[in-house]
Structure formats: C-alpha cells, structure tokens
Write a protein that holds these residues in place. Structure first.
Motif, PDB file in Angstrom:
ATOM      1  N   GLY A 143      -0.885  -1.475   2.902  1.00  0.00           N
ATOM      2  CA  GLY A 143      -1.298  -2.690   2.052  1.00  0.00           C
ATOM      3  C   GLY A 143      -2.967  -3.009   1.895  1.00  0.00           C
ATOM      4  O   GLY A 143      -3.399  -2.391   3.031  1.00  0.00           O
ATOM      5  N   LYS A 144      -3.192  -3.842   1.058  1.00  0.00           N
ATOM      6  CA  LYS A 144      -4.351  -4.096   0.952  1.00  0.00           C
ATOM      7  C   LYS A 144      -5.055  -5.143   1.974  1.00  0.00           C
ATOM      8  O   LYS A 144      -6.081  -5.267   2.235  1.00  0.00           O
ATOM      9  CB  LYS A 144      -4.793  -4.632  -0.378  1.00  0.00           C
ATOM     10  N   CYS A 196       5.824  -8.624   2.332  1.00  0.00           N
ATOM     11  CA  CYS A 196       5.602  -7.525   1.723  1.00  0.00           C
ATOM     12  C   CYS A 196       6.575  -6.598   1.281  1.00  0.00           C
ATOM     13  O   CYS A 196       7.535  -6.481   1.568  1.00  0.00           O
ATOM     14  CB  CYS A 196       5.123  -6.540   3.002  1.00  0.00           C
ATOM     15  N   TYR A 202      -2.129  -6.391   7.582  1.00  0.00           N
ATOM     16  CA  TYR A 202      -1.734  -5.355   6.772  1.00  0.00           C
ATOM     17  C   TYR A 202      -0.325  -5.045   6.870  1.00  0.00           C
ATOM     18  O   TYR A 202       0.204  -4.785   7.987  1.00  0.00           O
ATOM     19  CB  TYR A 202      -2.758  -3.971   7.300  1.00  0.00           C
ATOM     20  N   CYS A 203       0.315  -4.734   5.717  1.00  0.00           N
ATOM     21  CA  CYS A 203       1.562  -4.235   5.704  1.00  0.00           C
ATOM     22  C   CYS A 203       1.537  -2.848   6.020  1.00  0.00           C
ATOM     23  O   CYS A 203       0.574  -2.243   5.186  1.00  0.00           O
ATOM     24  CB  CYS A 203       2.240  -4.495   4.602  1.00  0.00           C
ATOM     25  N   GLN A 219       3.534   1.588  -3.021  1.00  0.00           N
ATOM     26  CA  GLN A 219       2.880   0.571  -2.994  1.00  0.00           C
ATOM     27  C   GLN A 219       3.455  -0.447  -1.938  1.00  0.00           C
ATOM     28  O   GLN A 219       4.614  -0.600  -2.061  1.00  0.00           O
ATOM     29  CB  GLN A 219       2.756   0.124  -4.380  1.00  0.00           C
ATOM     30  N   LEU A 220       2.470  -1.214  -1.525  1.00  0.00           N
ATOM     31  CA  LEU A 220       2.944  -2.205  -0.403  1.00  0.00           C
ATOM     32  C   LEU A 220       2.144  -3.218  -0.842  1.00  0.00           C
ATOM     33  O   LEU A 220       0.843  -3.616  -0.909  1.00  0.00           O
ATOM     34  CB  LEU A 220       2.500  -1.909   0.789  1.00  0.00           C
ATOM     35  N   ALA A 221       2.788  -4.599  -1.284  1.00  0.00           N
ATOM     36  CA  ALA A 221       2.246  -5.697  -1.931  1.00  0.00           C
ATOM     37  C   ALA A 221       2.333  -6.699  -0.825  1.00  0.00           C
ATOM     38  O   ALA A 221       3.473  -7.221  -0.732  1.00  0.00           O
ATOM     39  CB  ALA A 221       2.851  -6.108  -3.319  1.00  0.00           C
ATOM     40  N   GLU A 222       1.462  -7.588  -0.358  1.00  0.00           N
ATOM     41  CA  GLU A 222       1.538  -8.536   0.460  1.00  0.00           C
ATOM     42  C   GLU A 222       1.066  -9.852  -0.140  1.00  0.00           C
ATOM     43  O   GLU A 222       0.504  -9.761  -0.900  1.00  0.00           O
ATOM     44  CB  GLU A 222       0.415  -8.393   1.711  1.00  0.00           C
TER      45      GLU A 222
END
Length: 123
Positions: A114-115, A22, A95-96, A3-6
């Motif tokens: 990421g989203k 990120c 985007y990450c 998971q990548l959270a920006e």
C-alpha cells in the motif's frame, strides 16, 4: 490490478490507541499473507504483524507483542491492526503488504504494498 488501501493513521499520545485498516482488491488468489510493515525515519522497513489466510496464523514482531492485534474480515477483504499502549518508538509510516508466500518476515518477498499511513506517537 491488486490494490491495498490503508486508513486509520494519525497523531496520538503515548499510551493511546489507534486502529489501522487495509482493504485489498484485485488479488489473484484467495490464499495469501496480509499484514503490516513499518518504516521509522532513518530506519529500514520492518515487519510488524501478518495474518495467513490459508493457515489462520497470526505473527507479531517482538516489539509489538501484547500491544498490537491483527484481525481480518474476510467478507470485506479487510485486515485491521489494533494498536494499544502506543509508544513514541512506534512512530512510523505503516504499510499494508501482501505476499503469496507463507510469511511476511522480509520486505523483499512482499508482492504488493500500500501507499502507507503515518502514525505519530507523542511523548
């Protein structure tokens, strides 16, 4: 599961600054390239900046050199993009990305996305 959270996007005036973050989790390797792509309305996704955890190398698109700085806190598994002297043409969804290859030049070779976080630069 990776998971990548920006975070960190927003609205800023031309000439202003923003910092994107990120945080990565669930990656299967400690060696990867992590960084940022962006997509402006009506345009294709393009690479912005990436950091290689194995080589310590930082790459930047020509359009952001001298204005953006990528950095990484390995203890937090977090990468940052400090964006200074922002221009209206920097407006995009950022985007990450993570690649287990050796670069992040092409979107099709990225392994995780990421989203996205929206950056809007007003003139």
């Amino acid at each position: 599961q990776a998971q990548l959270a920006e975070s960190g996007g927003g609205l800023v005036q031309s000439g202003g600054s923003l910092r994107l973050s990120c945080t990565a989790s669930g990656l299967v390797s400690d060696y990867y390239v992590i960084g940022w792509f962006r997509q402006a309305p009506g345009k294709e996704r393009e690479p912005v900046s990436c950091f290689s955890t194995s080589r310590g190398r930082k790459d930047y698109a020509d359009s952001v050199k001298g204005r953006f700085t990528i950095s990484r806190d390995s203890r937090k598994n977090t990468v940052y993009l400090q964006m200074n002297s922002l221009k209206p043409e920097d407006t995009a969804v950022y985007y990450c990305v993570v690649s287990f290859g050796d670069s992040c030049r092409e979107a099709k070779y990225m392994d995780h996305w990421g989203k996205g976080t929206l950056v809007t630069v007003s003139s």
